[in-house]
Scaffold this motif. Structure first.
Motif, mmCIF file in Angstrom:
data_model
loop_
_atom_site.group_PDB
_atom_site.id
_atom_site.type_symbol
_atom_site.label_atom_id
_atom_site.label_comp_id
_atom_site.label_asym_id
_atom_site.label_seq_id
_atom_site.Cartn_x
_atom_site.Cartn_y
_atom_site.Cartn_z
ATOM 1 N N LYS A 39 -35.738 -25.837 -10.653
ATOM 2 C CA LYS A 39 -36.936 -25.187 -11.080
ATOM 3 C C LYS A 39 -37.245 -25.395 -12.582
ATOM 4 O O LYS A 39 -38.209 -25.488 -13.294
ATOM 5 C CB LYS A 39 -37.043 -23.839 -10.548
ATOM 6 C CG LYS A 39 -37.225 -23.684 -9.196
ATOM 7 C CD LYS A 39 -36.853 -22.294 -8.535
ATOM 8 C CE LYS A 39 -37.210 -22.103 -7.061
ATOM 9 N NZ LYS A 39 -36.631 -20.720 -6.709
ATOM 10 N N ALA A 40 -35.947 -25.328 -13.341
ATOM 11 C CA ALA A 40 -36.021 -25.346 -14.779
ATOM 12 C C ALA A 40 -36.341 -26.665 -15.277
ATOM 13 O O ALA A 40 -37.297 -26.917 -16.128
ATOM 14 C CB ALA A 40 -34.637 -25.024 -15.342
ATOM 15 N N ILE A 41 -36.013 -27.898 -14.373
ATOM 16 C CA ILE A 41 -36.442 -29.156 -14.850
ATOM 17 C C ILE A 41 -37.994 -29.079 -14.632
ATOM 18 O O ILE A 41 -38.831 -29.770 -15.575
ATOM 19 C CB ILE A 41 -35.810 -30.191 -14.059
ATOM 20 C CG1 ILE A 41 -34.278 -29.992 -14.575
ATOM 21 C CG2 ILE A 41 -36.294 -31.621 -14.123
ATOM 22 C CD1 ILE A 41 -33.396 -30.982 -13.278
ATOM 23 N N ALA A 42 -38.473 -29.079 -13.499
ATOM 24 C CA ALA A 42 -40.084 -28.894 -13.416
ATOM 25 C C ALA A 42 -40.738 -28.125 -14.464
ATOM 26 O O ALA A 42 -41.779 -28.554 -14.678
ATOM 27 C CB ALA A 42 -40.365 -28.343 -11.885
ATOM 28 N N LYS A 43 -40.262 -26.912 -14.678
ATOM 29 C CA LYS A 43 -40.985 -26.095 -15.595
ATOM 30 C C LYS A 43 -40.897 -26.867 -17.005
ATOM 31 O O LYS A 43 -41.979 -26.770 -17.620
ATOM 32 C CB LYS A 43 -40.098 -24.669 -15.961
ATOM 33 C CG LYS A 43 -40.919 -23.913 -16.781
ATOM 34 C CD LYS A 43 -40.275 -22.454 -16.903
ATOM 35 C CE LYS A 43 -40.524 -21.573 -17.561
ATOM 36 N NZ LYS A 43 -39.956 -20.479 -17.631
#
Length: 293
Positions: free
Chosen positions: A110-114
């Motif tokens: 989720k952090a990478i996508a964000k």
């Protein structure tokens, strides 16, 4: 969905059951002890059938194991199916192979996508794609050898260029730093695809000369990878109209590695499918590479 991504190519690209374990044991017959240096930031490994490229892929994972397994492998592979988001980060759940389940690191996914300007959380792109799945038995085998679990973040790339590489490489680095996560990036790629089956024959050569000629072309690209030169790699690919299938993942690995302090890259093994098949209808190049701090 039950939160499990089921295997799409078990029994075809790689064996299922005891035959898979026996093949991995053969590949890793020279495996040393797990290390604790953790200098390796990224690796490049092929994703063809194990009979053709499994040994080459095992060289990448052997080096990582002997350097020290990370908490999480971020695995980038080309999207061959065309399904789903062009830049698809698998959001959460587990991936299953004949060796069991591997947990997706949902927090860093989720952090990478964000942090990325282009990536989406998307499962569909991964449903039938083999390029990431075939990496997992190597990771599972070594995690069991080490007696602990590791997690994965699968990312399927339908768009592969310099901008994608820069964006994702920075996003992976920033996410790993933000969460304090120990990460190794795996770029899943094969190199030149040559022959009538691929409609690509930029040169003619006798059968016995073909592996050497393909190696020459692949090494123009590999030299750029070893120099951490993302733009140079893509320039070579365009100039040669090269058929390497996963340059975006390799570019991401280079960008991440530079940010993570990598100073050197090493080619561990290179071969072609011709060494096994002796067929000139479809010949593919395979390389094992690691990048280190």
């Amino acid at each position: 969905m039950d939160g499990v991504r089921y295997p799409a190519v078990a029994g075809s690209f790689y064996p299922s059951g005891r035959a898979l374990i026996e093949m991995l044991e053969e590949f890793f017959s020279d495996l040393g002890e797990e290390g604790n240096e953790r200098r390796i930031t990224a690796g490049v490994a092929p994703h063809a059938g194990y009979v053709f490229s499994g040994y080459t892929a095992s060289r990448t994972y052997k080096a990582i194991f002997e350097d020290g397994l990370p908490e999480t492998f971020v695995i980038l592979g080309p999207n061959h199916t065309g399904l789903g988001s062009p830049i698809a980060v698998y959001p959460a759940g587990k991936w299953r192979t004949p060796l069991g389940d591997v947990e997706v690191d949902a927090e860093i996914a989720k952090a990478i996508a964000k942090l990325s300007g282009i990536a989406d959380l998307d499962e569909l792109a991964h449903r039938y794609e083999h390029s990431i799945e075939v990496q997992l038995p190597f990771i599972q085998y070594l995690a069991k050898r080490a007696g602990r679990a590791v997690k994965i973040v699968p990312i399927a790339l339908g768009i592969q260029d310099e901008e994608t590489s820069e964006d994702l490489g920075k996003a992976v680095f920033e996410a790993s730093r933000e969460l304090g996560r120990d990460v190794v990036v795996i770029a899943s790629t094969d190199f030149m695809h040559y022959g009538p089956m691929y409609g690509y024959m930029p040169f003619r050569a006798r059968a016995d000369e073909l592996p050497h000629r393909i190696k020459e072309w692949d090494f123009r690209v590999i030299r750029r990878i070893l120099d951490f030169d993302v733009r140079g790699m893509f320039r070579e690919l365009r100039e040669m109209n090269h058929t390497m299938c996963g340059p975006g993942g390799v570019g991401t690995a280079i960008v991440y590695s530079r940010l993570a302090g990598a100073l050197e890259a090493e080619l561990l093994h290179y071969t072609t499918s011709y060494e096994v098949s002796r067929s000139t209808e479809a010949v593919v190049g395979y390389a094992s590479i690691v990048m280190r701090r």
